[in-house]
Design a protein around this motif. Structure first.
Motif, mmCIF file in Angstrom:
data_model
loop_
_atom_site.group_PDB
_atom_site.id
_atom_site.type_symbol
_atom_site.label_atom_id
_atom_site.label_comp_id
_atom_site.label_asym_id
_atom_site.label_seq_id
_atom_site.Cartn_x
_atom_site.Cartn_y
_atom_site.Cartn_z
ATOM 1 N N ASN A 223 0.816 -1.226 0.000
ATOM 2 C CA ASN A 223 0.000 0.000 0.000
ATOM 3 C C ASN A 223 0.846 1.272 0.000
ATOM 4 O O ASN A 223 0.387 2.327 0.439
ATOM 5 N N ILE A 224 2.058 1.180 -0.507
ATOM 6 C CA ILE A 224 2.970 2.313 -0.444
ATOM 7 C C ILE A 224 2.500 3.467 -1.323
ATOM 8 O O ILE A 224 2.864 4.623 -1.084
ATOM 9 N N ASP A 225 1.685 3.191 -2.337
ATOM 10 C CA ASP A 225 1.170 4.267 -3.190
ATOM 11 C C ASP A 225 0.293 5.223 -2.386
ATOM 12 O O ASP A 225 0.279 6.439 -2.658
ATOM 13 N N LYS A 226 -0.411 4.720 -1.395
ATOM 14 C CA LYS A 226 -1.263 5.584 -0.567
ATOM 15 C C LYS A 226 -0.404 6.547 0.255
ATOM 16 O O LYS A 226 -0.751 7.726 0.415
ATOM 17 N N LEU A 227 0.727 6.058 0.787
ATOM 18 C CA LEU A 227 1.636 6.926 1.530
ATOM 19 C C LEU A 227 2.243 7.983 0.614
ATOM 20 O O LEU A 227 2.318 9.159 0.981
ATOM 21 N N MET A 228 2.650 7.589 -0.583
ATOM 22 C CA MET A 228 3.237 8.543 -1.524
ATOM 23 C C MET A 228 2.223 9.602 -1.938
ATOM 24 O O MET A 228 2.555 10.782 -2.066
ATOM 25 N N GLY A 229 0.979 9.188 -2.145
ATOM 26 C CA GLY A 229 -0.073 10.144 -2.507
ATOM 27 C C GLY A 229 -0.305 11.159 -1.400
ATOM 28 O O GLY A 229 -0.451 12.365 -1.661
ATOM 29 N N TYR A 230 -0.298 10.695 -0.162
ATOM 30 C CA TYR A 230 -0.487 11.598 0.982
ATOM 31 C C TYR A 230 0.685 12.578 1.093
ATOM 32 O O TYR A 230 0.487 13.783 1.254
ATOM 33 N N LEU A 231 1.905 12.074 1.005
ATOM 34 C CA LEU A 231 3.086 12.923 1.186
ATOM 35 C C LEU A 231 3.279 13.899 0.033
ATOM 36 O O LEU A 231 3.881 14.964 0.214
ATOM 37 N N SER A 232 2.777 13.563 -1.133
ATOM 38 C CA SER A 232 2.937 14.459 -2.282
ATOM 39 C C SER A 232 2.241 15.804 -2.067
ATOM 40 O O SER A 232 2.568 16.796 -2.714
ATOM 41 N N GLY A 272 8.309 3.262 -10.945
ATOM 42 C CA GLY A 272 7.138 3.573 -11.752
ATOM 43 C C GLY A 272 6.198 4.574 -11.101
ATOM 44 O O GLY A 272 5.538 5.363 -11.790
ATOM 45 N N LEU A 273 6.132 4.577 -9.754
ATOM 46 C CA LEU A 273 5.208 5.473 -9.050
ATOM 47 C C LEU A 273 5.760 6.884 -8.853
ATOM 48 O O LEU A 273 4.989 7.821 -8.594
ATOM 49 N N SER A 274 7.062 7.043 -8.940
ATOM 50 C CA SER A 274 7.695 8.317 -8.585
ATOM 51 C C SER A 274 7.107 9.493 -9.331
ATOM 52 O O SER A 274 6.666 10.486 -8.730
ATOM 53 N N ASN A 275 7.101 9.415 -10.645
ATOM 54 C CA ASN A 275 6.596 10.537 -11.436
ATOM 55 C C ASN A 275 5.121 10.798 -11.186
ATOM 56 O O ASN A 275 4.663 11.945 -11.193
ATOM 57 N N PHE A 279 7.729 12.873 -7.574
ATOM 58 C CA PHE A 279 9.052 12.642 -7.017
ATOM 59 C C PHE A 279 10.032 12.254 -8.124
ATOM 60 O O PHE A 279 9.639 11.673 -9.141
ATOM 61 N N ASN A 280 11.285 12.586 -7.904
ATOM 62 C CA ASN A 280 12.364 12.069 -8.729
ATOM 63 C C ASN A 280 13.099 11.004 -7.932
ATOM 64 O O ASN A 280 13.502 11.256 -6.796
#
Length: 367
Positions: A223-232, A272-275, A279-280
């Motif tokens: 579920n790391i995409d959910k954390l990345m979405g929140y932090l973005s 794949g999720l970074s962009n 994120f870079n």
């Protein structure tokens, strides 16, 4: 006139070290220096075969550490299953006293490192109990020393105003997931995730930039995409995904650690999720740590050369993961004397036995 340099030579096989000062130009093709090295059991052949690590140091490189890390306390209001330090809810009250701590801070000012990193346990519990953490950081920053802090984030909202005024060089907040059920499994506390998120959102509201450490296990990797979405959406600078280590508490949760294959798949997924989330990806994350001494496999390890750690009792170590003995205690001797005496003679000349096998980190920078 050729520039004079100071070199530290370390033979990985014999574990002999020699410091050569005022060497004109390069150490290579220098007959007098080769003869001097031979007296210290460091041969020309071992130099040519890369069996000897060579570090060039100018100015005050050996006079002061670049970074001092202070473990303020073992007390923590979390009990993370992967904790490398084995922190505790009810750790013994063996922290440095207010007087000992402030004396240490004044001694550090004299030593003049570039960075002082505060960690724990939970560093803000030092402020709760002794009410001197911010005073210490103010003394350091007023003397041109950068302050860095690692925190679980649960107490940030209480101190946002003071954090903003201090302009902390690097504030690193740990958050491993945005899903409460996952957080409870990982941090082993109830209803603290909302406090962490509140702290992060207060930092963003006050335009205080920060970085995030997220430790990756089987519990949260899917579920790391959910954390990345929140932090973005927050005022984050960098995001570090850290593979949980089989060290400290990690030794007891081997079944919950990612395998090498799973970690490689995770790295590919993050790429794949970074962009997508702004994120870079600037480092794909395989950072090896030396196994037997400070120069054995990784010439970039600076344990005892430009780094020192002071634990909550005042014991000084060359590295947070080393199994070497304490180099001294700041209760008995000023930290600058420890740095210039015991650390120099014992750590740099005899090496450090490292208990860490590998540290894998993915580094992302917010666009």
């Amino acid at each position: 006139m050729a520039t004079k340099h100071t070199y530290l030579f370390y033979d990985k096989n014999s574990r002999k070290a020699f410091i050569a000062k005022n060497v004109q130009g390069t150490y290579k093709n220098n007959p007098e220096l080769i003869k001097e090295l031979a007296k210290h059991d460091i041969s020309d052949a071992s130099l040519k075969n890369s069996d000897v690590s060579v570090i060039k140091a100018n100015g005050n490189y050996f006079q002061a550490p670049h970074q001092i890390m202070i473990e303020l306390t073992k007390k923590c209001n979390f009990k993370c299953i992967y904790c490398c330090i084995d922190c505790e809810h009810n750790a013994h009250n063996d922290d440095l006293t207010h007087e000992e701590f402030m004396r240490l801070i004044k001694d550090i000012v004299k030593l003049k490192p570039n960075i002082v990193t505060f960690t724990g346990g939970e560093p803000f519990l030092r402020e709760v109990i002794h009410n001197d953490l911010f005073d210490a950081m103010e003394i350091l920053t007023n003397n041109g020393i950068n302050c860095e802090m690692f925190t679980n984030g649960s107490l940030i909202s209480r101190y946002a105003d003071r954090i903003e005024k201090l302009n902390i060089h690097n504030l690193k907040v740990s958050i491993d997931t945005t899903i409460e059920s996952e957080a409870q499994k990982i941090n082993q506390v109830i209803a603290q995730l909302e406090n962490v998120k509140k702290g992060i959102e207060v930092l963003t509201k006050n335009h205080i930039s920060f970085s995030v450490n997220a430790v990756i296990l089987k519990h949260n990797s899917d579920n790391i995409d959910k954390l990345m979405g929140y932090l973005s959406k927050q005022s984050i600078r960098n995001l570090f995904f850290i593979r949980a280590l089989p060290y400290g508490s990690g030794e007891r949760i081997q079944q919950n650690l990612l395998t090498n294959t799973e970690w490689e798949q995770f790295v590919d997924r993050i790429s794949g999720l970074s962009n997508t989330y702004g994120f870079n990806m600037i480092d794909s994350g395989a950072q090896s740590c030396p196994r037997s001494n400070i120069f054995n496999t990784c010439a970039t390890c600076k344990a005892g050369i430009s780094f020192m750690l002071i634990n909550q009792k005042g014991d000084v170590y060359p590295c947070g993961f080393s199994a070497s003995k304490s180099m001294g205690n700041v209760k008995q001797k000023p930290v600058n004397e420890i740095w210039k005496d015991a650390v120099w003679k014992e750590c740099r000349c005899n090496g450090v036995t490292c208990t860490t096998k590998r540290k894998d980190v993915i580094t992302l920078k917010k666009v």
